[in-house]
Every structure is written in C-alpha cells, then in structure tokens.
Motif scaffolding. Structure first.
Motif, PDB file in Angstrom:
ATOM      1  N   GLU A  34       0.814  -1.219   0.000  1.00  0.00           N
ATOM      2  CA  GLU A  34       0.000   0.000   0.000  1.00  0.00           C
ATOM      3  C   GLU A  34       0.847   1.268   0.000  1.00  0.00           C
ATOM      4  OE1 GLU A  34      -3.197   0.376   2.800  1.00  0.00           O
ATOM      5  OE2 GLU A  34      -3.541  -1.781   2.769  1.00  0.00           O
ATOM      6  N   THR A  35       2.011   1.209   0.632  1.00  0.00           N
ATOM      7  CA  THR A  35       2.875   2.383   0.735  1.00  0.00           C
ATOM      8  C   THR A  35       4.296   1.997   0.295  1.00  0.00           C
ATOM      9  OG1 THR A  35       3.268   1.871   3.059  1.00  0.00           O
ATOM     10  CG2 THR A  35       1.542   3.478   2.575  1.00  0.00           C
ATOM     11  N   PRO A  36       4.488   1.791  -1.003  1.00  0.00           N
ATOM     12  CA  PRO A  36       5.779   1.288  -1.498  1.00  0.00           C
ATOM     13  C   PRO A  36       6.961   2.216  -1.248  1.00  0.00           C
ATOM     14  CG  PRO A  36       4.354   1.902  -3.315  1.00  0.00           C
ATOM     15  CD  PRO A  36       3.528   2.002  -2.083  1.00  0.00           C
ATOM     16  N   ASP A  37       6.720   3.496  -1.037  1.00  0.00           N
ATOM     17  CA  ASP A  37       7.816   4.435  -0.809  1.00  0.00           C
ATOM     18  C   ASP A  37       8.232   4.529   0.658  1.00  0.00           C
ATOM     19  OD1 ASP A  37       8.058   5.064  -3.490  1.00  0.00           O
ATOM     20  OD2 ASP A  37       6.567   6.666  -3.359  1.00  0.00           O
ATOM     21  N   ASP A  38       7.555   3.794   1.538  1.00  0.00           N
ATOM     22  CA  ASP A  38       7.894   3.793   2.962  1.00  0.00           C
ATOM     23  C   ASP A  38       9.111   2.892   3.177  1.00  0.00           C
ATOM     24  OD1 ASP A  38       8.108   3.505   5.695  1.00  0.00           O
ATOM     25  OD2 ASP A  38       5.987   3.085   6.019  1.00  0.00           O
ATOM     26  N   VAL A  39      10.278   3.514   3.142  1.00  0.00           N
ATOM     27  CA  VAL A  39      11.544   2.779   3.204  1.00  0.00           C
ATOM     28  C   VAL A  39      11.706   2.058   4.535  1.00  0.00           C
ATOM     29  CG1 VAL A  39      14.056   3.069   3.182  1.00  0.00           C
ATOM     30  CG2 VAL A  39      12.650   4.257   1.503  1.00  0.00           C
ATOM     31  N   GLY A  40      11.286   2.665   5.623  1.00  0.00           N
ATOM     32  CA  GLY A  40      11.441   2.044   6.935  1.00  0.00           C
ATOM     33  C   GLY A  40      10.678   0.736   7.056  1.00  0.00           C
ATOM     34  N   THR A  41       9.445   0.718   6.598  1.00  0.00           N
ATOM     35  CA  THR A  41       8.653  -0.502   6.647  1.00  0.00           C
ATOM     36  C   THR A  41       9.219  -1.551   5.702  1.00  0.00           C
ATOM     37  OG1 THR A  41       6.683   0.767   7.235  1.00  0.00           O
ATOM     38  CG2 THR A  41       6.324  -1.458   6.418  1.00  0.00           C
ATOM     39  N   ARG A  42       9.646  -1.124   4.535  1.00  0.00           N
ATOM     40  CA  ARG A  42      10.234  -2.059   3.564  1.00  0.00           C
ATOM     41  C   ARG A  42      11.527  -2.671   4.121  1.00  0.00           C
ATOM     42  NH1 ARG A  42       9.346  -2.968  -1.810  1.00  0.00           N
ATOM     43  NH2 ARG A  42       8.038  -1.132  -2.039  1.00  0.00           N
ATOM     44  N   LEU A  43      12.316  -1.875   4.814  1.00  0.00           N
ATOM     45  CA  LEU A  43      13.546  -2.384   5.408  1.00  0.00           C
ATOM     46  C   LEU A  43      13.235  -3.395   6.509  1.00  0.00           C
ATOM     47  CD1 LEU A  43      16.610  -2.305   5.427  1.00  0.00           C
ATOM     48  CD2 LEU A  43      16.486  -0.303   6.911  1.00  0.00           C
ATOM     49  N   LEU A  44      12.219  -3.123   7.306  1.00  0.00           N
ATOM     50  CA  LEU A  44      11.817  -4.086   8.337  1.00  0.00           C
ATOM     51  C   LEU A  44      11.321  -5.379   7.702  1.00  0.00           C
ATOM     52  CD1 LEU A  44      11.459  -4.693  11.337  1.00  0.00           C
ATOM     53  CD2 LEU A  44       9.185  -3.618  11.189  1.00  0.00           C
ATOM     54  N   LEU A  45      10.580  -5.280   6.619  1.00  0.00           N
ATOM     55  CA  LEU A  45      10.128  -6.475   5.900  1.00  0.00           C
ATOM     56  C   LEU A  45      11.324  -7.257   5.374  1.00  0.00           C
ATOM     57  CD1 LEU A  45       7.913  -8.263   4.646  1.00  0.00           C
ATOM     58  CD2 LEU A  45       7.852  -6.657   2.715  1.00  0.00           C
ATOM     59  N   ALA A  46      12.305  -6.559   4.813  1.00  0.00           N
ATOM     60  CA  ALA A  46      13.512  -7.228   4.316  1.00  0.00           C
ATOM     61  C   ALA A  46      14.234  -7.952   5.447  1.00  0.00           C
ATOM     62  CB  ALA A  46      14.439  -6.205   3.656  1.00  0.00           C
ATOM     63  N   ARG A  47      14.310  -7.319   6.600  1.00  0.00           N
ATOM     64  CA  ARG A  47      14.953  -7.956   7.750  1.00  0.00           C
ATOM     65  C   ARG A  47      14.197  -9.201   8.182  1.00  0.00           C
ATOM     66  NH1 ARG A  47      15.419  -3.717  12.227  1.00  0.00           N
ATOM     67  NH2 ARG A  47      16.556  -5.394  13.268  1.00  0.00           N
ATOM     68  N   ALA A  48      12.881  -9.139   8.151  1.00  0.00           N
ATOM     69  CA  ALA A  48      12.076 -10.313   8.507  1.00  0.00           C
ATOM     70  C   ALA A  48      12.326 -11.452   7.523  1.00  0.00           C
ATOM     71  CB  ALA A  48      10.593  -9.943   8.547  1.00  0.00           C
ATOM     72  N   TYR A  49      12.359 -11.135   6.237  1.00  0.00           N
ATOM     73  CA  TYR A  49      12.679 -12.158   5.235  1.00  0.00           C
ATOM     74  C   TYR A  49      14.058 -12.759   5.509  1.00  0.00           C
ATOM     75  CZ  TYR A  49       8.820 -11.203   1.931  1.00  0.00           C
ATOM     76  OH  TYR A  49       7.593 -11.091   1.319  1.00  0.00           O
ATOM     77  N   TYR A  50      15.032 -11.910   5.783  1.00  0.00           N
ATOM     78  CA  TYR A  50      16.398 -12.371   6.036  1.00  0.00           C
ATOM     79  C   TYR A  50      16.429 -13.345   7.220  1.00  0.00           C
ATOM     80  CZ  TYR A  50      21.312 -12.173   7.439  1.00  0.00           C
ATOM     81  OH  TYR A  50      22.594 -12.501   7.800  1.00  0.00           O
ATOM     82  N   HIS A  51      15.803 -12.947   8.313  1.00  0.00           N
ATOM     83  CA  HIS A  51      15.827 -13.792   9.514  1.00  0.00           C
ATOM     84  C   HIS A  51      14.996 -15.060   9.348  1.00  0.00           C
ATOM     85  CE1 HIS A  51      18.309 -11.269  11.976  1.00  0.00           C
ATOM     86  NE2 HIS A  51      17.561 -10.216  11.681  1.00  0.00           N
ATOM     87  N   ALA A  52      14.057 -15.048   8.422  1.00  0.00           N
ATOM     88  CA  ALA A  52      13.271 -16.248   8.121  1.00  0.00           C
ATOM     89  C   ALA A  52      13.979 -17.110   7.072  1.00  0.00           C
ATOM     90  CB  ALA A  52      11.877 -15.862   7.627  1.00  0.00           C
ATOM     91  N   ALA A  53      15.186 -16.712   6.685  1.00  0.00           N
ATOM     92  CA  ALA A  53      15.986 -17.411   5.673  1.00  0.00           C
ATOM     93  C   ALA A  53      15.300 -17.439   4.312  1.00  0.00           C
ATOM     94  CB  ALA A  53      16.361 -18.812   6.133  1.00  0.00           C
ATOM     95  N   LEU A  54      14.505 -16.426   4.034  1.00  0.00           N
ATOM     96  CA  LEU A  54      13.886 -16.241   2.718  1.00  0.00           C
ATOM     97  C   LEU A  54      14.736 -15.194   1.999  1.00  0.00           C
ATOM     98  CD1 LEU A  54      10.195 -16.217   3.938  1.00  0.00           C
ATOM     99  CD2 LEU A  54      11.359 -18.066   2.717  1.00  0.00           C
ATOM    100  N   LEU A  55      15.868 -15.651   1.501  1.00  0.00           N
ATOM    101  CA  LEU A  55      16.908 -14.730   1.061  1.00  0.00           C
ATOM    102  C   LEU A  55      16.607 -14.017  -0.247  1.00  0.00           C
ATOM    103  CD1 LEU A  55      19.977 -16.865   2.113  1.00  0.00           C
ATOM    104  CD2 LEU A  55      18.816 -15.057   3.395  1.00  0.00           C
ATOM    105  N   LYS A  56      15.948 -14.668  -1.167  1.00  0.00           N
ATOM    106  CA  LYS A  56      15.628 -14.001  -2.441  1.00  0.00           C
ATOM    107  C   LYS A  56      14.641 -12.849  -2.216  1.00  0.00           C
ATOM    108  CE  LYS A  56      16.489 -13.654  -6.747  1.00  0.00           C
ATOM    109  NZ  LYS A  56      17.737 -12.989  -7.121  1.00  0.00           N
ATOM    110  N   PRO A  57      13.536 -13.062  -1.472  1.00  0.00           N
ATOM    111  CA  PRO A  57      12.660 -11.922  -1.192  1.00  0.00           C
ATOM    112  C   PRO A  57      13.358 -10.818  -0.383  1.00  0.00           C
ATOM    113  CG  PRO A  57      11.523 -13.973  -0.701  1.00  0.00           C
ATOM    114  CD  PRO A  57      12.947 -14.316  -1.001  1.00  0.00           C
TER     115      PRO A  57
END
Length: 114
Positions: A34-57
């Motif tokens: 919904e808010t693709p330009d929200d860098v902070g939320t996107r970075l948190l999502l990336a961190r969640a993917y990383y810690h879940a070992a979902l490395l491509k996303p």
C-alpha cells in the motif's frame, strides 16, 4: 485506511521483536504494497525475510530500499549479508564497501561470521 496500516505495522513490529519473522512478513507485506515508498517498513520487511531465511525476497526488498534511498547504509550492509548467505561474496563486497564509505566504519568491510 491509515489506522489499518498503523495497526498492521505495529503488529509486524511486535512479531519481529518476538522473533516470529513469518508473522512479521504476513503483517508487513500488505503495508509495503500500500505504501511502497515507505523505506522504513520495507527495510523491516527485508529484515524479517532475512531472519526467516527467505533470502531471495530479502534481496528484492533491499534492492528496492537502495533504489529509493541509495545512502541507506544498513540496506547495503543487509544486502551484503544476504548475498553472502547465498554464496555470492563478490557481489556482497560492493555493498560492504558502500556501507563502510557511508559510515566511515572500515569494520563493515569484514564479512559477518556466525
């Protein structure tokens, strides 16, 4: 609508803090859509993917962060770590160098050892 985004973000942050990374992903993904330009939320999502070992996303989200905020050193550092976990150290080196240059911290040049 703003209240729902704030609620979803808060829930995603709570899941992340509790180390329920997949729960965080479920909560944060709609907020990022919904808010693709929200860098902070996107970075948190990336961190969640990383810690879940979902490395491509994680990589995809980090590239989006860097595209929107090229000086976000933590995105470069996380991307380097993500690439290293995918056995792509040559690509990771570039992002470690950028993170080190942005912060002045040469310790960031060393690969993260677990």
């Amino acid at each position: 609508m703003e209240d729902m985004r704030a609620l979803s973000y808060g829930l995603g942050r709570q899941y992340f803090d509790e180390r329920d990374y997949r729960g965080a992903i479920r909560a944060l993904r709609p907020v990022v859509e919904e808010t693709p330009d929200d860098v902070g939320t996107r970075l948190l999502l990336a961190r969640a993917y990383y810690h879940a070992a979902l490395l491509k996303p994680a990589e995809e989200q980090l590239l989006e962060v860097i595209d929107r905020e090229p000086t976000e050193y933590y995105a470069h550092l996380m991307l380097a770590r993500t690439l290293e976990r995918q056995s792509r150290p040559t690509e990771a080196t570039k992002h470690r160098r950028i993170a080190a240059a942005l912060t002045g911290d040469d310790a960031l040049l060393e690969p993260h050892r677990v």
